[in-house]
Design an enzyme around this catalytic site. Structure first.
Site, PDB file in Angstrom:
ATOM      1  N   TYR A 145       5.034  -3.768  22.071  1.00 46.34           N
ATOM      2  CA  TYR A 145       4.098  -4.148  21.064  1.00 46.34           C
ATOM      3  C   TYR A 145       5.000  -4.160  19.733  1.00 46.34           C
ATOM      4  O   TYR A 145       4.995  -4.863  18.735  1.00 46.34           O
ATOM      5  CB  TYR A 145       2.600  -3.980  20.926  1.00 46.34           C
ATOM      6  CG  TYR A 145       2.070  -4.836  21.950  1.00 46.34           C
ATOM      7  CD1 TYR A 145       2.103  -5.108  23.113  1.00 46.34           C
ATOM      8  CD2 TYR A 145       0.670  -5.602  21.120  1.00 46.34           C
ATOM      9  CE1 TYR A 145       1.348  -5.891  24.036  1.00 46.34           C
ATOM     10  CE2 TYR A 145      -0.088  -6.430  22.135  1.00 46.34           C
ATOM     11  CZ  TYR A 145       0.258  -6.506  23.284  1.00 46.34           C
ATOM     12  OH  TYR A 145      -0.617  -7.388  24.163  1.00 46.34           O
ATOM     13  N   LYS A 196       6.977   1.867  34.739  1.00 40.32           N
ATOM     14  CA  LYS A 196       8.002   1.305  35.669  1.00 40.32           C
ATOM     15  C   LYS A 196       9.142   2.378  35.627  1.00 40.32           C
ATOM     16  O   LYS A 196      10.247   1.689  35.413  1.00 40.32           O
ATOM     17  CB  LYS A 196       8.010  -0.005  35.157  1.00 40.32           C
ATOM     18  CG  LYS A 196       8.955  -0.928  35.816  1.00 40.32           C
ATOM     19  CD  LYS A 196       8.543  -1.406  37.306  1.00 40.32           C
ATOM     20  CE  LYS A 196       9.395  -2.358  38.002  1.00 40.32           C
ATOM     21  NZ  LYS A 196       8.988  -2.427  39.384  1.00 40.32           N
ATOM     22  N   ASP A 229       3.747  -2.644  38.941  1.00 36.67           N
ATOM     23  CA  ASP A 229       3.648  -3.907  39.866  1.00 36.67           C
ATOM     24  C   ASP A 229       2.787  -3.623  41.090  1.00 36.67           C
ATOM     25  O   ASP A 229       1.723  -4.489  41.324  1.00 36.67           O
ATOM     26  CB  ASP A 229       4.722  -4.479  40.475  1.00 36.67           C
ATOM     27  CG  ASP A 229       5.940  -3.317  40.989  1.00 36.67           C
ATOM     28  OD1 ASP A 229       5.688  -2.185  40.684  1.00 36.67           O
ATOM     29  OD2 ASP A 229       6.989  -3.651  41.479  1.00 36.67           O
ATOM     30  N   ASP A 253      -2.531  -4.139  28.570  1.00 36.42           N
ATOM     31  CA  ASP A 253      -3.198  -5.374  28.084  1.00 36.42           C
ATOM     32  C   ASP A 253      -3.169  -6.165  29.451  1.00 36.42           C
ATOM     33  O   ASP A 253      -4.242  -6.768  29.478  1.00 36.42           O
ATOM     34  CB  ASP A 253      -2.108  -6.043  27.321  1.00 36.42           C
ATOM     35  CG  ASP A 253      -2.504  -7.501  26.657  1.00 36.42           C
ATOM     36  OD1 ASP A 253      -3.575  -7.525  26.514  1.00 36.42           O
ATOM     37  OD2 ASP A 253      -1.736  -8.444  26.981  1.00 36.42           O
ATOM     38  N   ASP A 257      -6.995  -7.574  31.732  1.00 33.08           N
ATOM     39  CA  ASP A 257      -7.189  -8.800  32.056  1.00 33.08           C
ATOM     40  C   ASP A 257      -7.386  -9.030  33.362  1.00 33.08           C
ATOM     41  O   ASP A 257      -8.422  -9.601  34.025  1.00 33.08           O
ATOM     42  CB  ASP A 257      -6.545  -9.765  31.450  1.00 33.08           C
ATOM     43  CG  ASP A 257      -6.650 -10.426  29.985  1.00 33.08           C
ATOM     44  OD1 ASP A 257      -7.150  -9.720  29.298  1.00 33.08           O
ATOM     45  OD2 ASP A 257      -6.373 -11.654  29.749  1.00 33.08           O
TER      46      ASP A 257
HETATM   47  C1  IPM Z   1      -6.177  -7.797  23.659  1.00 29.55           C
HETATM   48  C2  IPM Z   1      -5.790  -8.861  23.182  1.00 29.55           C
HETATM   49  C3  IPM Z   1      -4.742  -8.589  22.310  1.00 29.55           C
HETATM   50  C4  IPM Z   1      -3.729  -7.873  22.638  1.00 29.55           C
HETATM   51  C5  IPM Z   1      -4.262 -10.201  21.416  1.00 29.55           C
HETATM   52  C6  IPM Z   1      -5.184 -10.832  20.981  1.00 29.55           C
HETATM   53  C7  IPM Z   1      -3.379  -9.817  20.267  1.00 29.55           C
HETATM   54  O1  IPM Z   1      -5.078  -9.578  24.256  1.00 29.55           O
HETATM   55  O2  IPM Z   1      -6.927  -6.896  22.943  1.00 29.55           O
HETATM   56  O3  IPM Z   1      -6.060  -7.261  24.993  1.00 29.55           O
HETATM   57  O4  IPM Z   1      -2.679  -8.392  23.212  1.00 29.55           O
HETATM   58  O5  IPM Z   1      -3.859  -6.486  22.371  1.00 29.55           O
HETATM   59 MG    MG Z   2      -5.140  -8.865  26.146  1.00 30.91          MG
END
Ligand code: IPM
Ligand code: MG
Length: 372
Positions: A145, A196, A229, A253, A257
């Site tokens: 990032y 990785k 992975d 990140d 999710d």
């Molecule tokens: C998270 C989100 C953020 C990130 C976005 C909104 C920039 O996906 O907090 O996980 O990538 O960190």
């Molecule tokens: Mg996110």
């Protein structure tokens, strides 16, 4: 800079569904302030596209100073309509990511807890998800990032080249790994470091530094390593094998999710972003759900506020030193779900759903019931 005030909470709705989910979380904050004597000084601020439209920046200096001077911030979401049209440098320098970085909040704690009542509401088998209680500790200030070089450049003939760099130094790896070991220690658990290392030099460094720190400072905490992975597959195949996972910014990140599938919905997961303590022992602390601003459902009063409300439970635990109150709130959420109260995103096994406000009402009812 304003003086550090004991128990100041900044509440920032943000964009998209942010105001709706924060609306319900604020009611919960007020409940705790009133019934449990938190003595909060609550300041409301804004951040995001709504600020850009008025001021040409996503974050005003005064807001950043207020966040910095406060004990904690509770945040909704950023982005949505108009976000992609905002000049890139404005997004990079004043967006959510810049706040995390400017305040050195490098430790992003993302608990993944499977509520029993939702075991049938996920797309995974109930016996796979039931009992999951893990933390994804995402490094939040470095890696892909923020690494340099970065950018997009013209390379002639109408072609362009885009670059981002996954960069970590020894101190950056050690400070987040230390938080991971400490969390594992508090939980009586174990640490899995995800990298990785088989393909990336930075991954190899990550692995070596985590091993070194473990041997030096936490020889009693069991440590294992997975390639990202494989880790991503294991997290949906058998999430109960994990306790605390520490990993790179982008990997964390993606993995969080993915792990939201275990909790039934992205709308369920809270997070805490913390800095190291300063000389007075105070940390910068930012609490927010892991999901985004969901422009497709914004303004409809259907978003799930649970991730935001559970983020406040994390604030009670990590900033306000009120573990019993955090337990109480988590219990109230658990009871609400057990009673079959569902927003649309977690509705799988019930026919009636409630609105965002309806979920807030039900959680407040359950708090009242538990408190009497
Ligand atoms: C998270 C989100 C953020 C990130 C976005 C909104 C920039 O996906 O907090 O996980 O990538 O960190
Ligand atoms: Mg996110």
């Amino acid at each position: 800079m304003t003086q550090k005030n004991e128990r100041t909470l900044v509440i920032i709705p943000g964009d998209g569904i942010g105001p709706e989910i924060i609306g319900q979380a604020s009611r919960v904050v007020e409940w705790f302030d009133r019934h449990r004597g938190l003595g909060l000084d609550i300041k409301e601020r804004q951040l995001g596209v709504n600020v850009y439209e008025k001021h040409g920046t996503l974050l005003q200096d005064e807001t950043l100073e207020t966040i910095q001077a406060a004990d904690a911030t509770l945040f909704g979401a950023i982005g949505g309509d108009g976000y992609d049209d905002i000049p890139r440098h404005v997004r990079v320098e004043t967006g959510l990511l810049s706040v995390r970085r400017k305040l050195a909040m490098f430790a992003n704690i993302r608990p993944v807890v499977a509520f029993d009542a939702l075991a049938n509401a996920t797309s995974l088998k109930p016996e796979v998800v039931r009992g999951t209680n893990m933390i994804i500790l995402r490094e939040l200030n470095g890696g892909l990032y923020f690494g340099e070089p970065r950018g997009v450049e013209e390379i002639g003939d109408g072609n362009r080249r885009g670059v981002n760099s996954m960069v970590y130094t020894t101190p950056e790896i050690r400070r987040v790994a230390r938080v991971g070991f400490e969390l594992a220690k508090q939980r009586g658990g174990h640490l899995t470091s995800v990298d990785k290392a088989n393909a990336l030099e930075v991954g190899q460094l990550w692995r070596e530094e985590v091993m070194k720190l473990g041997a030096e400072e936490f020889p009693d905490i069991p440590l294992s390593h997975l390639y990202v992975d494989n880790a991503m597959m294991q997290v949906v195949r058998d999430p109960k094998q994990f306790d605390v996972v520490v990993t790179e910014n982008t990997f964390g990140d993606i993995m969080s999710d993915c792990a939201a599938a275990i909790a039934g919905s992205l709308g369920m997961l809270p997070s805490a972003s913390l800095s190291d303590p300063d000389e007075d022992g105070n940390r910068q602390a930012f609490y927010e759900p892991i999901h985004g601003c969901a422009p497709d459902i914004a303004g409809q009063n259907i978003a799930n506020p649970v991730g935001t409300i559970l983020s406040f439970a994390m604030a009670l635990r990590h900033t306000f030193n009120r573990p019993e109150d955090a337990d109480l709130l988590e219990q109230a959420v658990g009871n609400t779900l057990a009673a079959g109260t569902r927003t649309a995103d977690i509705a799988a096994d019930v026919t009636e759903t409630v609105s965002t406000t309806g979920m807030g009402d039900a959680i407040l009812d359950n708090l009242d019931r538990l408190a009497t």
